[in-house]
Design a protein around this motif. Structure first.
Motif, PDB file in Angstrom:
ATOM      1  N   PRO A 305       0.817  -1.219   0.000  1.00  0.00           N
ATOM      2  CA  PRO A 305       0.000   0.000   0.000  1.00  0.00           C
ATOM      3  C   PRO A 305       0.851   1.268   0.000  1.00  0.00           C
ATOM      4  N   LEU A 306       2.037   1.223   0.594  1.00  0.00           N
ATOM      5  CA  LEU A 306       2.911   2.392   0.555  1.00  0.00           C
ATOM      6  C   LEU A 306       3.338   2.687  -0.875  1.00  0.00           C
ATOM      7  N   GLU A 307       3.726   1.656  -1.602  1.00  0.00           N
ATOM      8  CA  GLU A 307       4.133   1.849  -2.990  1.00  0.00           C
ATOM      9  C   GLU A 307       2.972   2.345  -3.831  1.00  0.00           C
ATOM     10  N   TRP A 308       1.770   1.870  -3.534  1.00  0.00           N
ATOM     11  CA  TRP A 308       0.595   2.348  -4.272  1.00  0.00           C
ATOM     12  C   TRP A 308       0.386   3.832  -4.022  1.00  0.00           C
ATOM     13  N   LEU A 309       0.504   4.252  -2.780  1.00  0.00           N
ATOM     14  CA  LEU A 309       0.360   5.674  -2.459  1.00  0.00           C
ATOM     15  C   LEU A 309       1.424   6.505  -3.164  1.00  0.00           C
ATOM     16  N   GLU A 310       2.647   6.013  -3.194  1.00  0.00           N
ATOM     17  CA  GLU A 310       3.723   6.747  -3.863  1.00  0.00           C
ATOM     18  C   GLU A 310       3.401   6.994  -5.336  1.00  0.00           C
ATOM     19  N   LYS A 311       2.716   6.054  -5.948  1.00  0.00           N
ATOM     20  CA  LYS A 311       2.394   6.169  -7.367  1.00  0.00           C
ATOM     21  C   LYS A 311       1.139   6.986  -7.639  1.00  0.00           C
ATOM     22  N   HIS A 312       0.188   6.976  -6.707  1.00  0.00           N
ATOM     23  CA  HIS A 312      -1.146   7.475  -7.039  1.00  0.00           C
ATOM     24  C   HIS A 312      -1.690   8.596  -6.162  1.00  0.00           C
ATOM     25  N   ALA A 313      -1.102   8.877  -5.012  1.00  0.00           N
ATOM     26  CA  ALA A 313      -1.760   9.764  -4.047  1.00  0.00           C
ATOM     27  C   ALA A 313      -1.483  11.249  -4.250  1.00  0.00           C
ATOM     28  N   GLY A 314      -0.571  11.606  -5.144  1.00  0.00           N
ATOM     29  CA  GLY A 314      -0.222  13.011  -5.304  1.00  0.00           C
ATOM     30  C   GLY A 314      -1.394  13.892  -5.699  1.00  0.00           C
ATOM     31  N   ALA A 315      -2.158  13.463  -6.690  1.00  0.00           N
ATOM     32  CA  ALA A 315      -3.283  14.279  -7.166  1.00  0.00           C
ATOM     33  C   ALA A 315      -4.334  14.441  -6.073  1.00  0.00           C
ATOM     34  N   ALA A 323      -4.296  18.291   5.479  1.00  0.00           N
ATOM     35  CA  ALA A 323      -4.467  17.042   6.219  1.00  0.00           C
ATOM     36  C   ALA A 323      -4.054  15.850   5.375  1.00  0.00           C
ATOM     37  N   ALA A 324      -4.306  15.909   4.075  1.00  0.00           N
ATOM     38  CA  ALA A 324      -3.917  14.817   3.186  1.00  0.00           C
ATOM     39  C   ALA A 324      -2.396  14.732   3.061  1.00  0.00           C
ATOM     40  N   TRP A 325      -1.741  15.891   2.850  1.00  0.00           N
ATOM     41  CA  TRP A 325      -0.280  15.876   2.806  1.00  0.00           C
ATOM     42  C   TRP A 325       0.279  15.349   4.118  1.00  0.00           C
ATOM     43  N   ALA A 326      -0.344  15.730   5.222  1.00  0.00           N
ATOM     44  CA  ALA A 326       0.124  15.275   6.530  1.00  0.00           C
ATOM     45  C   ALA A 326      -0.024  13.768   6.671  1.00  0.00           C
ATOM     46  N   GLN A 327      -1.132  13.226   6.210  1.00  0.00           N
ATOM     47  CA  GLN A 327      -1.315  11.777   6.287  1.00  0.00           C
ATOM     48  C   GLN A 327      -0.225  11.029   5.535  1.00  0.00           C
ATOM     49  N   LEU A 328       0.139  11.544   4.382  1.00  0.00           N
ATOM     50  CA  LEU A 328       1.191  10.893   3.599  1.00  0.00           C
ATOM     51  C   LEU A 328       2.540  11.011   4.310  1.00  0.00           C
ATOM     52  N   VAL A 329       2.798  12.161   4.911  1.00  0.00           N
ATOM     53  CA  VAL A 329       4.040  12.317   5.679  1.00  0.00           C
ATOM     54  C   VAL A 329       4.068  11.319   6.834  1.00  0.00           C
ATOM     55  N   LEU A 330       2.948  11.145   7.519  1.00  0.00           N
ATOM     56  CA  LEU A 330       2.885  10.217   8.641  1.00  0.00           C
ATOM     57  C   LEU A 330       3.025   8.771   8.174  1.00  0.00           C
ATOM     58  N   ALA A 331       2.509   8.457   6.984  1.00  0.00           N
ATOM     59  CA  ALA A 331       2.704   7.124   6.426  1.00  0.00           C
ATOM     60  C   ALA A 331       4.177   6.883   6.128  1.00  0.00           C
TER      61      ALA A 331
END
Length: 411
Positions: A305-315, A323-331
């Motif tokens: 799931p981390l790799e999936w986020l790296e590929k897809h979560a930017g948009a 809060a979304a940027w923060a969630q990714l930082v915390l991940a």
């Protein structure tokens, strides 16, 4: 921050869908005609439903990345506290005393505690907030979103994280002979049957429990005695669900992690949908699942799931805000990934840009940045320097407050 209900959905619409920020109560138009939001606040959307929550996540995430937030950003958060120690989602006029309209809640208060305890230097604010949380603990040992409301897994979990962050032992916070862990375990599903190992948000009207991925991610982290800035646990074998040995927080955490691992196994992400709509990726809950999987079984358990986020979560993060940027930082923090090179994105820089410019990065963070840039450029200088629901909007989560805390199955 059930709390998703329609108010949370309105917040999600404000954060995710609006092209221009709405005017919050008590704000005045700027000379240009654009609405003026409070100085120090992260994000440009109406903070009515999530101001304290998103501010707390932003400050906490910056802290994990070695960034010193702007003084006015921290002051804005501490200035939101009511005299009794509680926090509401947002107070447009913090100079005025809180009244019944302030609607203090456990989630905003617990999130503020986690952020301010991590930053340090705010012992009085944190102490008053923890005292208020203890004062509104339910007889079953847990917490609901609003004081006096029935306990739910998400609210109980975020308060457990706050207690731990403040140096209190959650198991020692007792009401009616029950601890927060007693309440949390009451939401855990046994391994047999649909959704085995997961946590439910709350029992339904028939008293039955249904698996909820967001509640499960929150429950796993809380059962381990951690909060939103959880760290990776010891590496172990893939989690498996088992009812052997009786119900304990550790067993419930392992079972919940097994549920999450199964839920993300096929696609690498969790999904969510409103009734009648097609299921779509749930970015916020997936980020929370990464934290939970890493906390329970080490970073390796969260790799897919981390790799999936790296590929897809930017948009998603660009559209959703701080809060979304923060969630990714915390991940990234939970897994030991680099938040300044997350699938090619500098999450820290993106988060910083949503609020007041932070103070200089800590010496440790700066040294790490220089070393990493040197390695990327083959030792040459001049590299880029580092800086940091039932009414859910379909497929777009924004964490504990704005993602999947809804009475529906998510997986």
């Amino acid at each position: 921050m059930n709390i998703r209900r329609c108010a949370a959905a309105l917040a999600a619409v404000a954060v995710i869908g609006s092209s221009a920020p709405a005017v919050a109560a008590g704000t005045a138009p700027s000379p240009s005609g654009r609405p003026s939001l409070p100085a120090g606040l992260y994000g440009g959307a109406d903070p009515k439903y999530d101001g304290v929550w998103r501010q707390s996540l932003a400050l906490l995430a910056q802290h994990t990345a070695g960034v010193r937030p702007a003084v006015k950003a921290v002051d804005w958060l501490t200035g939101q506290q009511c005299a009794d120690g509680s926090f509401a989602a947002f107070r447009a006029e913090p100079a005025h005393a809180c009244d019944a309209k302030a609607m203090a809640d456990s989630n905003s208060t617990a999130a503020a505690v986690q952020a301010l305890a991590a930053l340090g230097g705010h012992g009085a604010v944190v102490g008053k907030a923890v005292a208020w949380l203890k004062s509104v603990q339910d007889a079953d040992g847990g917490w609901g979103y609003m004081p006096g409301g029935p306990s739910d897994a998400n609210s109980t979990s975020v308060v457990i994280g706050a207690l731990a962050a403040a140096g209190a032992e959650p198991q020692d916070v007792v009401k009616g002979g029950k601890t927060p862990y007693d309440a949390l375990l009451a939401f855990a599903l046994r391994c047999s049957g649909d959704g085995g190992g997961a946590f439910a948000f709350q029992p339904d009207k028939k008293g039955e429990l249904a698996a909820n991925a967001d509640a499960t991610a929150a429950g796993v982290v809380a059962a381990l005695g951690q909060g939103m800035a959880a760290k990776a646990g010891g590496a172990g074998k893939a989690p498996a669900c088992s009812d052997a040995g009786g119900a304990t927080p550790e067993r419930a955490a392992a079972n919940g992690a097994a549920y999450l691992a199964h839920a993300v196994a096929k696609t690498g992400h969790l999904t969510s949908a409103l009734p009648g709509a097609a299921a779509q990726p749930d970015y916020g809950n997936t980020a929370d699942a990464v934290v939970a999987l890493a906390a329970q079984g080490g970073a390796g358990q969260a790799r897919e799931p981390l790799e999936w986020l790296e590929k897809h979560a930017g948009a998603w993060a660009r559209q959703s805000g701080p809060a979304a940027w923060a969630q990714l930082v915390l991940a990234a923090h939970a897994t030991g990934a680099d938040p300044r090179d997350f699938g090619g994105l500098d999450l820290v820089k993106q988060l910083d840009a949503t609020g007041p410019a932070p103070q200089a990065a800590s010496t440790k963070a700066a040294a790490s940045a220089k070393a990493a840039d040197s390695a990327k450029s083959g030792g040459a200088s001049g590299g880029t320097w580092w800086f940091v629901g039932a009414c859910l909007v379909a497929g777009i989560g924004i964490g504990f407050l704005l993602s999947g805390r809804k009475n529906k199955k998510v997986g």
